[in-house]
Design an enzyme around this catalytic site. Structure first.
Site, PDB file in Angstrom:
ATOM      1  N   TRP A 102      34.651  34.620  35.911  1.00  0.00           N
ATOM      2  CA  TRP A 102      33.639  35.252  36.759  1.00  0.00           C
ATOM      3  C   TRP A 102      32.712  34.242  37.410  1.00  0.00           C
ATOM      4  O   TRP A 102      32.324  34.403  38.580  1.00  0.00           O
ATOM      5  CB  TRP A 102      32.864  36.326  35.988  1.00  0.00           C
ATOM      6  CG  TRP A 102      33.692  37.554  35.769  1.00  0.00           C
ATOM      7  CD1 TRP A 102      34.112  38.061  34.572  1.00  0.00           C
ATOM      8  CD2 TRP A 102      34.255  38.409  36.774  1.00  0.00           C
ATOM      9  NE1 TRP A 102      34.889  39.172  34.780  1.00  0.00           N
ATOM     10  CE2 TRP A 102      34.999  39.413  36.109  1.00  0.00           C
ATOM     11  CE3 TRP A 102      34.213  38.422  38.172  1.00  0.00           C
ATOM     12  CZ2 TRP A 102      35.684  40.430  36.793  1.00  0.00           C
ATOM     13  CZ3 TRP A 102      34.899  39.432  38.849  1.00  0.00           C
ATOM     14  CH2 TRP A 102      35.609  40.407  38.173  1.00  0.00           C
ATOM     15  N   ASP A 172      24.535  35.895  36.311  1.00  0.00           N
ATOM     16  CA  ASP A 172      25.374  37.092  36.296  1.00  0.00           C
ATOM     17  C   ASP A 172      25.424  37.578  34.850  1.00  0.00           C
ATOM     18  O   ASP A 172      26.054  36.962  33.994  1.00  0.00           O
ATOM     19  CB  ASP A 172      26.779  36.736  36.807  1.00  0.00           C
ATOM     20  CG  ASP A 172      27.743  37.915  36.730  1.00  0.00           C
ATOM     21  OD1 ASP A 172      27.340  39.006  36.286  1.00  0.00           O
ATOM     22  OD2 ASP A 172      28.919  37.725  37.121  1.00  0.00           O
ATOM     23  N   LYS A 196      29.383  48.022  32.432  1.00  0.00           N
ATOM     24  CA  LYS A 196      29.693  47.524  31.096  1.00  0.00           C
ATOM     25  C   LYS A 196      28.641  47.993  30.093  1.00  0.00           C
ATOM     26  O   LYS A 196      28.966  48.653  29.132  1.00  0.00           O
ATOM     27  CB  LYS A 196      29.781  45.994  31.087  1.00  0.00           C
ATOM     28  CG  LYS A 196      31.127  45.460  31.550  1.00  0.00           C
ATOM     29  CD  LYS A 196      31.160  45.063  32.975  1.00  0.00           C
ATOM     30  CE  LYS A 196      32.545  44.656  33.430  1.00  0.00           C
ATOM     31  NZ  LYS A 196      32.513  43.729  34.539  1.00  0.00           N
TER      32      LYS A 196
END
Ligand SMILES: *Cc1c(COP(=O)(O)O)cnc(C)c1O
Length: 360
Positions: A102, A172, A196
Site C-alpha cells: 500500500w 495511511d 476495515k
C-alpha cells in the site's frame, strides 16, 4: 445457523451491536417514519448526526483542537492523489517510505502529481522488519513525508512514529485506525478508508492539521480540495449518508465499550493469543519480526500451497470465513479488526490445532 466468524481484510466485519441497532432503526430512524438513507443531508437531523459523529471521533481519538476531521469519498486511493494535490508546496518534492504494497501504491499515484523520493524501509530477509524510522536528517527538503502505519497485505505494522523533524507526516491508517491510542499531534494528516476498522465501504476519514489546509494546487477538483470540503462541512456534494450513519454508530459503540483504552487492550489480547500459538507451532509460521507484527492482519502459512488451499476451504466449511491470503502473497491472513471478538480468535486457534493434528 452456527456462529460464523468473518476474517475478511476489507470490507470487514462490523460490530454485531452496531448492525443490530441499524436493523432496529432501519425503517424508522428517530421517529421520522423513514430510514436515515432517505432524508436530506442538509436536514437538521442529519446535520446533527454529522456533528455528533465528529465530536465522538474527536473524543475517542483525542483529536487536538487545531485539527479538522473531513468525511470524504473515494477511499484511501482517492487520498493517494488528494495528498500531493493539497500538500505540495515550496519544496516541490515529497518523501515516500516504502514498507509494502500500500505504501508503494500511494507512492506510484503521487508520482502523477509531483516529484517524489522513495525509500525502502523494509528488510525482507530473514524476516519482514522495518529497518529505519529516523529521517530527521533529510526530512527538511520535503513538503511532507508519507508512510503506511499498517500494511494490510503482509501484516506489517509500524508502531513507533517516524522522526521527520518539523516536516508534516502523512499516514495511511486505513487498516489500523482506532485500533489503539496514538498521539495525533505527531501527524500532519491521517487518512483511512472506512471499510476495515470504521464502518462500511464508501466513506473516508481525513484528520488534518489546520495549517496544512488551503495550499491546494489550482487545478485540484473541488471534491478533493481540503479547503473547499472544510468550508462545506464535508458536504460540497451529497455525502454517503448511510455509511456516515454506520460510522457514527461505530464511534458511539466504541465509546460505550470504554473507548480506545479498552479497544487497545482487546486487540493486544487477541493478537497475542494468535501469535503465541503460531510461535508454538512447527506446522504454521509467520515471517514478520516481533516488533512489526500487525495487531490487525495476522499472516501465516504452512509453506505448502496445496495445504494452504485445503486449510482455507475446510476453515470456511467450519464457519471461519475469508482466511485466504492476498493474491500477491498467498498463504493465509486472519484480519482481526476491532469488531472481531476474542471468541473468533479462539475458534480459529482451535481449528488450526485440529488441522495441524490431521495434516502434520
Ligand atoms: C484497503 C487499503 C487501501 C485501499 O483502500 P480503498 O479505500 O479501497 O482505496 C489503502 N491502504 C491500506 C493500508 C489499505 O488497507
Amino acid at each position: 445457523m452456527r456462529e460464523v466468524y468473518n476474517f475478511s481484510a476489507g470490507p470487514a466485519m462490523m460490530p454485531k451491536k452496531v448492525l443490530e441497532k441499524a436493523q432496529q432503526e432501519l425503517l424508522n430512524w428517530l421517529d421520522q417514519g423513514t430510514s436515515v438513507m432517505e432524508v436530506s443531508h442538509r436536514g437538521k437531523l442529519f446535520m446533527e448526526l454529522a456533528a455528533q459523529s465528529e465530536a465522538d471521533l474527536r473524543k475517542l481519538y483525542n483529536v487536538p483542537e487545531n485539527y479538522r476531521i473531513l468525511f470524504l469519498q473515494g477511499g484511501a486511493r482517492g487520498q493517494f492523489a488528494a495528498i500531493p494535490m493539497n500538500l505540495m508546496g515550496q519544496k516541490g518534492k515529497a518523501l515516500y517510505l516504502n514498507s509494502g504494497h500500500w505504501s508503494a501504491t500511494a507512492a506510484k499515484e503521487a508520482r502523477n502529481f509531483t516529484e517524489i523520493d522513495e525509500i525502502n524501509i523494509l528488510e525482507t530477509d530473514p524476516q519482514l522488519k522495518v529497518k529505519r524510522l529516523d529521517f530527521s536528517d533529510i526530512a527538511e527538503q520535503y513538503d511532507y513525508v508519507h508512510y503506511c502505519t499498517n500494511e494490510t497485505i503482509s501484516g506489517v505494522e509500524i508502531v513507533d512514529i517516524p522522526n521527520v523533524g518539523n516536516t508534516p507526516l502523512v499516514a495511511d491508517m486505513s487498516s489500523n485506525i482506532l485500533s489503539r491510542g496514538i498521539d495525533i499531534s505527531k501527524f500532519g494528516v491521517i487518512y483511512a478508508g472506512a471499510q476495515k476498522n470504521l464502518g462500511p465501504a464508501g466513506i473516508t476519514i481525513v484528520i488534518i492539521r489546520d495549517d496544512l489546509i488551503g495550499n491546494a494546487r489550482k487545478d485540484t477538483p473541488s471534491i478533493w480540495n481540503y479547503a473547499v470540503q472544510r468550508d462545506a462541512d464535508s458536504m460540497i456534494n451529497t455525502p454517503p449518508t448511510f455509511a456516515w450513519y454506520l460510522c457514527s454508530l461505530v464511534f458511539k459503540h466504541l465509546l460505550a465499550e470504554g473507548g480506545l483504552k479498552n479497544t487497545e487492550e482487546c486487540n493486544l489480547a487477541k493478537a497475542a493469543l494468535l501469535y503465541d500459538y503460531l510461535d508454538s507451532s512447527k506446522f504454521y509460521y509467520n515471517t514478520v519480526a516481533k516488533e512489526n507484527r500487525s495487531l490487525m492482519n495476522v499472516t501465516f502459512t504452512t509453506g505448502n500451497d496445496e495445504l494452504n488451499a485445503k486449510f482455507v476451504s475446510e476453515a470456511t466449511a467450519c464457519g471461519l470465513q475469508a482466511l485466504k491470503g492476498h493474491k500477491v502473497l498467498g498463504g493465509m491472513r486472519a484480519s482481526i479488526y476491532n469488531a472481531m471478538p476474542i471468541e473468533g480468535v479462539k475458534a480459529l486457534i482451535e481449528f488450526m490445532k485440529e488441522f495441524e493434528q490431521r495434516n502434520a
